[in-house]
Design an enzyme around this catalytic site. Sequence first.
Site, PDB file in Angstrom:
ATOM      1  CB  CYS A  80      -9.525 -44.244  62.354  1.00 38.82           C
ATOM      2  SG  CYS A  80     -10.871 -45.396  62.121  1.00 38.82           S
TER       3      CYS A  80
ATOM      4  CD  GLU B 242      -4.706 -40.339  63.487  1.00 38.20           C
ATOM      5  OE1 GLU B 242      -4.495 -40.181  64.697  1.00 38.20           O
ATOM      6  OE2 GLU B 242      -5.645 -41.035  63.047  1.00 38.20           O
TER       7      GLU B 242
ATOM      8  CE  LYS C  37     -15.680 -38.611  77.651  1.00 33.42           C
ATOM      9  NZ  LYS C  37     -15.453 -37.454  76.737  1.00 33.42           N
TER      10      LYS C  37
HETATM   11  P1  NAD Z   1      -9.186 -38.215  71.466  1.00 35.28           P
HETATM   12  O1  NAD Z   1      -8.270 -39.312  71.804  1.00 35.28           O
HETATM   13  O2  NAD Z   1      -8.720 -36.816  71.670  1.00 35.28           O
HETATM   14  O3  NAD Z   1     -10.555 -38.340  72.311  1.00 35.28           O
HETATM   15  C1  NAD Z   1     -11.274 -39.547  72.373  1.00 35.28           C
HETATM   16  C2  NAD Z   1     -12.011 -39.611  73.709  1.00 35.28           C
HETATM   17  O4  NAD Z   1     -11.054 -39.612  74.765  1.00 35.28           O
HETATM   18  C3  NAD Z   1     -12.936 -38.430  73.950  1.00 35.28           C
HETATM   19  O5  NAD Z   1     -14.119 -38.891  74.547  1.00 35.28           O
HETATM   20  C4  NAD Z   1     -12.147 -37.535  74.907  1.00 35.28           C
HETATM   21  O6  NAD Z   1     -12.965 -36.833  75.805  1.00 35.28           O
HETATM   22  C5  NAD Z   1     -11.280 -38.526  75.658  1.00 35.28           C
HETATM   23  N1  NAD Z   1      -9.960 -37.996  76.020  1.00 35.28           N
HETATM   24  C6  NAD Z   1      -9.223 -37.076  75.344  1.00 35.28           C
HETATM   25  N2  NAD Z   1      -8.041 -36.891  75.965  1.00 35.28           N
HETATM   26  C7  NAD Z   1      -8.023 -37.706  77.038  1.00 35.28           C
HETATM   27  C8  NAD Z   1      -7.070 -37.984  78.064  1.00 35.28           C
HETATM   28  N3  NAD Z   1      -5.898 -37.355  78.101  1.00 35.28           N
HETATM   29  N4  NAD Z   1      -7.373 -38.898  79.009  1.00 35.28           N
HETATM   30  C9  NAD Z   1      -8.556 -39.549  78.983  1.00 35.28           C
HETATM   31  N5  NAD Z   1      -9.502 -39.323  78.031  1.00 35.28           N
HETATM   32  C10 NAD Z   1      -9.241 -38.417  77.074  1.00 35.28           C
HETATM   33  O7  NAD Z   1      -9.652 -38.447  69.949  1.00 35.28           O
HETATM   34  P2  NAD Z   1     -10.498 -37.480  69.023  1.00 35.28           P
HETATM   35  O8  NAD Z   1      -9.650 -36.309  68.639  1.00 35.28           O
HETATM   36  O9  NAD Z   1     -11.839 -37.222  69.602  1.00 35.28           O
HETATM   37  O10 NAD Z   1     -10.722 -38.415  67.742  1.00 35.28           O
HETATM   38  C11 NAD Z   1      -9.779 -38.558  66.727  1.00 35.28           C
HETATM   39  C12 NAD Z   1      -8.886 -39.767  66.943  1.00 35.28           C
HETATM   40  O11 NAD Z   1      -9.680 -40.932  67.063  1.00 35.28           O
HETATM   41  C13 NAD Z   1      -7.960 -40.025  65.771  1.00 35.28           C
HETATM   42  O12 NAD Z   1      -6.696 -40.388  66.259  1.00 35.28           O
HETATM   43  C14 NAD Z   1      -8.609 -41.177  65.034  1.00 35.28           C
HETATM   44  O13 NAD Z   1      -7.739 -41.958  64.266  1.00 35.28           O
HETATM   45  C15 NAD Z   1      -9.169 -41.944  66.183  1.00 35.28           C
HETATM   46  N6  NAD Z   1     -10.245 -42.824  65.751  1.00 35.28           N
HETATM   47  C16 NAD Z   1      -9.952 -44.148  65.684  1.00 35.28           C
HETATM   48  C17 NAD Z   1     -10.917 -45.032  65.230  1.00 35.28           C
HETATM   49  C18 NAD Z   1     -10.608 -46.485  65.137  1.00 35.28           C
HETATM   50  O14 NAD Z   1     -11.524 -47.247  64.900  1.00 35.28           O
HETATM   51  N7  NAD Z   1      -9.387 -46.927  65.328  1.00 35.28           N
HETATM   52  C19 NAD Z   1     -12.189 -44.564  64.863  1.00 35.28           C
HETATM   53  C20 NAD Z   1     -12.455 -43.197  64.973  1.00 35.28           C
HETATM   54  C21 NAD Z   1     -11.469 -42.338  65.421  1.00 35.28           C
END
Ligand code: NAD
Length: 477
Positions: free
Chosen positions: A279, A369, A171
Amino acid sequence: MIVHHYLHGTRVQAGSRSLDSLASPVDGSPLGTVQVADFSVVDQAVQSARQAFQSWSLVPVKDRVQVLYKFKMLVENHIGDLAKQVTAENGKTLAESTAGLARGVEIVEYAASLPQLLAGDILEVSSGVDCYTRRFPLGVVAGITPFNFPAMVPMWMFPMAIACGNSFILKPSEQVPFTPLMLADLLKEAGLPEGVFNVVQGDRETVEAVLDHPGISAVAFVGSTPVAKAVYERGIAGNKRMLTLGGAKNHLVIVPDADPAVTAKNVVSSAVGCAGQRCMAASVLIAVGDCDAILDAIESEMRSLTCGKEMGAIISAKAKHRIEGYITRAVERGAKIRLDGRFQPGPGHYIAPTLIDGICHEDECAHDEIFGPVLSILRVKTLDEALAIENANPYGNAACIYTTSGATARYFEMRAEAGMIGVNIGVPVPRDPFGFGGWNASKFGPGDITGRDAISFWTKTKKITTKWTAKSTNWMS
Ligand code: NAD
């Protein structure tokens, strides 16, 4: 254009509702519209994956990884087109897109070496009694990924999951749904049987359908911390194996003996590479003592970067507005803004490198962040003060130190509370066989998402005890 799902080896359109249409962060050109996979579409993916699992799990691992060898070659042959797609939907520069794909290929290589890694243990545990282990795939498993690495983060998950004999449902972020479909096509061309890899597009509704579906055994997630935590708890409640990686607030510490030129280049590429949307990005720079020469070098390195050339775009107008809000509020609080990256012309969503000096520990720039090309400088007198600030932050993804002293580096390495430590490296991503994973609020669940731990996450072990002696003995003898 409607964005497809990928079910049973075919691109299909399905879904109950459509999201807002997507536009490229680079120039605003229209890209397409995601239709949300509801529970019934996720269920189709699970049925397809379950059917495929029956035979895929029985293919010997040496044969399974042959598909990955071909897939690696295909990704390398198509790296130009894949990188263009990543850039079009995510906004990062072509060089950054290519680098992310190259890192994904490394993980495919590691997964392809699974026959060398998967051999179990055997020991004679009692006279004539042997105990040994076999690893088995879990069944249908899933990955949920963020917007910032449309290819690489999915590639953290599916190569190892399918090499281990699972069927996989991805997904992707609804903000970058296209690249995974190209990867699906390449997996098919590499010979992966239909149903072993599926893509369901959508938002929270789709995630919840994945988490609630009883036919899915394990879910890996990468995204922001609040979502990572909620996803982890919902999945665990449904008795799934879960590993969810969250957000970060990474601190870089510089001490006066650091080399100014080397440090400046490295700090800046950590802070503003991928426009700060990763991240592992440096977000707070803690200067210990008099580091002015290094800070000046960092400022001039940042000044040399141009939006649209070395600097990629911000994912959306909404994200740009949110990031600029941090800069605006810092200006209003009277912070020393050494570089202000706001006010970049459209049509793309750009923010230039931003450097904010002299923030205090309580400032929002010191703990939120921001996920943009904004680096905030905190000044302290001692390394212990720097460590106390780093260790008080609730995240624990990366922490780095810049120094020419091995003793200083080691002191920091032993005391910093983060899962990934850099010494003169601002993006300390562990390469295989070492695993990627932070501590504290940056990760929920045991182990790392890549490297050796990935094998444990995507498999379960059977412990087999055998006795093949002619003599009749007590079973424990
Ligand atoms: P996000 O949390 O908004 O979304 C991630 C995934 O979750 C997406 O597929 C989205 O559709 C889904 N999602 C969003 N809101 C949701 C909810 N309320 N309930 C269930 N699913 C939901 O993250 P983003 O904005 O796409 O990515 C950026 C974030 O990801 C930053 O916080 C970054 O630090 C983090 N990140 C972490 C790593 C790591 O390895 N720790 C790597 C890459 C990105």
